[in-house]
Design an enzyme around this catalytic site. Structure first.
Site, short mmCIF file in Angstrom:
data_model
loop_
_atom_site.label_atom_id
_atom_site.label_comp_id
_atom_site.label_asym_id
_atom_site.label_seq_id
_atom_site.Cartn_x
_atom_site.Cartn_y
_atom_site.Cartn_z
N ASP A 203 -28.50 56.68 69.96
CA ASP A 203 -27.88 57.68 69.44
C ASP A 203 -29.00 58.70 68.93
O ASP A 203 -30.00 58.08 68.29
CB ASP A 203 -26.77 57.34 68.25
CG ASP A 203 -26.24 58.57 67.85
OD1 ASP A 203 -25.59 59.30 68.34
OD2 ASP A 203 -26.32 58.70 66.51
N GLU A 257 -29.56 59.24 74.09
CA GLU A 257 -28.99 60.82 73.90
C GLU A 257 -30.06 61.71 73.44
O GLU A 257 -30.27 61.54 72.32
CB GLU A 257 -27.98 60.58 72.73
CG GLU A 257 -26.99 61.96 72.50
CD GLU A 257 -26.47 61.91 71.07
OE1 GLU A 257 -25.51 62.85 71.01
OE2 GLU A 257 -26.87 61.18 70.16
#
Length: 534
Positions: A203, A257
Site C-alpha cells: 500500500d 501501489e
C-alpha cells in the site's frame, strides 16, 4: 504449482474481505466465508488472490489502519483460519497475496500508544513524525501538507506537538528513517512468508520516505516533486525487501501501489532488484476511446520492456468507481481527486463497454487484475444512505466526497433479496446495504445465463490460460478504421475492439474464439471486442 515467474502472466483476483462472503453471520465478510467460496474462485480460473488487509485493526479506514501486523482481526477470524485458508488455496492451485500497509499504522498500534504516553523528544516519538507547531504558541501545523483524505495532514496532541498523517488522523505516518521501523517490517515479511503467503501488495509504495526537514509544498506544488512521495531513498527499502523475498526456495512476490504522475518515476520501482510489478493506473484512468487506449497500451509496453518487468492491466479496485459506471458516462476517465459522484450514467452502455474491456485486458501480454464483482458486471452503488457511509473521506471532505463505499458493497451470491447469499440465513444486515436490483446480478442468476458477464469472464480466463499462454509478448497493431483497435500476438491470434457506435467488419479470420457481443455476418457490434483465430 511451478514457481518460476508465475506472476508475470497471472490473473489475480482482488478480495475486499469485508464484502466477499460472510461465514459467521455478523454481516461482514470473513475468512470462513472466503474458504467456503474457494471452489468458485478455482472455477473462475484465476491464478492468485490479493486480499485487502486482514490484520488487527480498529477499522477507521477499512483495515488500512493496522494495530498488529502479525495477527488477524477477530472480525475476519484467527491466525489459524488464515493459515488454513492459505493451505486450501494452494491445494486449489491458487496463490495468495496479502496487503501490507507500511506507510502508516493505527493510532491503536502499541508504538503509537507509547509515543503518546511519552514526552516530546522521547525515543518513542522518533518512530513517527512528531513536530512542534508553527505560529503563536505552536498553534499552526508544522507545514502546509494536506491529507489525501482532505484537511490538514497534521493533528495536535494534548502536550502541544503535532503528528503527521497523510491519510486519516487514526493513521499516523511511520518514520522510515528510523532503523527500528525498517527492522520491524522486515520481520513482518518473514512472519507471513513463513506461513506460506506468496507475496504482498504494498500500500502507498511510493510514500514511505519523506524529504528531510518536511518542507512546505507551497501554493502551486509540482505533482512530480512532492516532499511526501517518491523520495529516492525509498528504493533502498525495496532492495532490502527483495533480498528477503528471493531468499525463499519459492521466491515471494511484491506488487506495488504506485500512484505517480510520470512514467519515469513509476518504472524505477520495477528495477530487477526491487518490486516485481506494480498496478497500471494509467490504464485504469484512461478514457474509453481508441486513440487514448492505444497510446496507453503502447506506453505501458514500451516502458516495461525497457526494464524487463511484466505490465499489468487493471480496470477497477476498492479505491475507484466501478468501471461499469465509469464507462457509461460522457467522461469515461477516472481521477482520485474527481470521482464525480452522481454524474449521469447509462449502465447498459457501461456494461457493453465493460464486457469489451474485460476481453481486451485478458488478451494483452502480462498480468491482469480482476476486482471482485467485475466478473458480475456490478455497478457503483451511488445511493448509499448518508448515515451508512463508512469511508473516512466522507467526514474529512466535509460531506462533499462520498468516498469509496460505492465499490465496496457486499457481493450478491444467490436469491432474490438482500443479503443475496452474502451471509447465512438469519444473519445480521450486511455492513453496507445492497441494492434490490442486484437480484439480476447474483452468481446464481448468472450461472444460468450463458450470455452473462460471469460466463464471459470464466470463458475468457480459461482461454487465456489455455489458448493464449505462450503467445508473443509484443502485440502487432493491425490496420483498421478510425475508432477500431486490432492487434495480433503471433500468427494465430488477434483481438479486435470496436469503440464506435456502429458495427464494423472484422478482419480476415478463421473463426471467432470469443466475443463480448454476438457477431453476425462477420461484423463486430458497437462497443464490443472479439478474439479471432487467424
Amino acid at each position: 504449482m511451478p514457481a518460476t515467474g508465475w506472476w508475470r502472466t497471472a490473473a489475480i483476483y482482488q478480495i475486499y474481505l469485508r464484502s466477499f462472503a460472510d461465514g459467521d453471520g455478523d454481516g461482514v465478510g470473513d475468512l470462513a466465508g472466503l474458504r467456503l467460496r474457494l471452489p468458485y474462485l478455482r472455477d473462475l480460473g484465476v491464478d492468485a488472490l490479493w486480499l485487502t488487509p486482514w490484520n488487527v485493526s480498529p477499522m477507521a479506514d477499512g483495515g488500512y489502519d493496522v494495530a498488529d501486523y502479525r495477527d488477524i482481526d477477530p472480525l475476519f477470524g484467527t491466525l489459524a483460519d488464515a493459515e488454513a485458508f492459505v493451505a486450501e488455496a494452494h491445494e486449489a492451485g491458487i496463490r495468495v497475496l496479502v496487503d501490507l500497509v507500511p506507510n502508516h499504522c493505527s493510532d491503536q498500534h502499541r508504538w503509537f500508544r507509547e509515543a503518546l504516553a511519552a514526552p516530546p523528544g522521547s525515543p518513542a516519538r522518533q518512530r513517527f513524525w512528531f513536530r512542534p507547531g508553527r505560529g503563536p504558541h505552536g498553534a499552526e501545523p508544522p507545514n502546509d501538507w494536506r491529507s489525501y483524505f482532505g484537511g490538514p495532514a497534521w493533528t495536535r496532541v494534548p502536550d502541544g506537538e503535532w503528528y503527521l498523517h497523510m491519510f486519516a488522523p487514526q493513521q499516523p505516518d511511520l518514520n522510515w528513517e528510523h532503523p527500528e521501523v525498517r527492522a520491524e517490517f522486515e520481520d513482518v515479511l518473514r512472519f507471513w512468508f513463513d506461513r506460506g503467503v506468496d507475496g504482498f501488495r504494498i500500500d502507498v509504495a511510493h510514500g514511505l520516505m519523506k524529504t528531510p526537514g518536511l518542507p512546505d509544498v507551497g501554493p502551486e506544488p509540482d505533482p512530480a516533486d512532492l516532499p511526501y512521495q517518491d523520495h529516492e531513498d525509498v528504493h533502498e527499502i525495496y532492495r532490502a525487501w527483495r533480498r528477503i523475498a528471493d531468499s525463499y526456495p519459492d521466491p515471494r512476490v511484491f506488487v506495488g501501489e504506485v500512484w505517480l504522475p510520470t512514467t519515469a518515476q513509476f518504472v524505477r520501482y520495477l528495477r530487477p532488484d526491487e518490486l516485481h510489478s506494480a498496478f497500471n493506473f494509467e490504464f485504469l484512468c484512461c478514457a474509453w476511446e481508441s486513440n487514448a487506449i492505444r497510446k496507453t497500451i503502447d506506453d505501458t509496453l514500451d516502458t516495461h520492456r525497457l526494464i524487463g518487468a511484466p505490465p499489468t492491466w487493471v480496470l477497477s479496485n476498492h479505491d475507484t468507481i466501478r468501471h461499469v459506471t465509469r464507462y457509461g458516462r460522457e467522461d469515461t476517465t477516472f481521477a482520485l481527486d474527481a470521482r464525480r459522484h452522481g454524474a449521469p450514467t447509462d449502465l447498459a452502455l457501461g456494461r457493453r463497454r465493460a464486457r469489451a474491456a474485460a476481453l481486451l485486458t485478458l488478451a494483452l501480454p502480462g498480468g491482469v487484475y480482476v476486482y471482485q464483482g467485475d466478473e458480475l458486471g456490478l455497478a457503483e452503488v451511488a445511493d448509499i444512505p448518508e448515515d451508512r457511509i463508512q469511508d473516512p473521506t466522507w467526514e474529512r471532505s466535509g460531506h462533499t466526497d462520498r468516498g469509496r463505499d460505492g465499490c465496496r458493497v457486499p457481493l450478491p451470491w444467490s436469491g432474490t433479496e438482500a443479503p443475496f447469499g452474502f451471509s447465512p440465513g438469519g444473519a445480521a444486515e450486511p455492513w453496507l446495504p445492497q441494492p434490490a436490483t442486484w437480484r439480476e446480478f447474483t452468481v446464481e442468476a448468472q450461472e444460468a445465463d450463458q450470455g452473462s458477464m460471469l460466463h464471459l469472464y470464466r470463458t475468457g480466463l480459461h482461454l487465456r490460460r489455455e489458448a493464449l499462454a505462450g503467445l508473443e509478448d509484443d502485440p502487432v497493431w493491425l490496420a483498421t478504421d478510425d475508432g477500431v483497435l486490432a492487434f495480433r500476438r503471433g500468427d494465430g491470434f488477434a483481438c479486435v475492439v470496436n469503440f464506435t457506435a456502429a458495427p464494423v467488419r472484422l478482419p480476415e479470420h478463421r473463426s471467432v474464439l470469443l466475443a463480448s457481443a454476438p457477431v453476425a455476418g462477420g461484423h463486430l457490434p458497437a462497443d464490443a471486442c472479439a478474439w479471432l483465430r487467424l
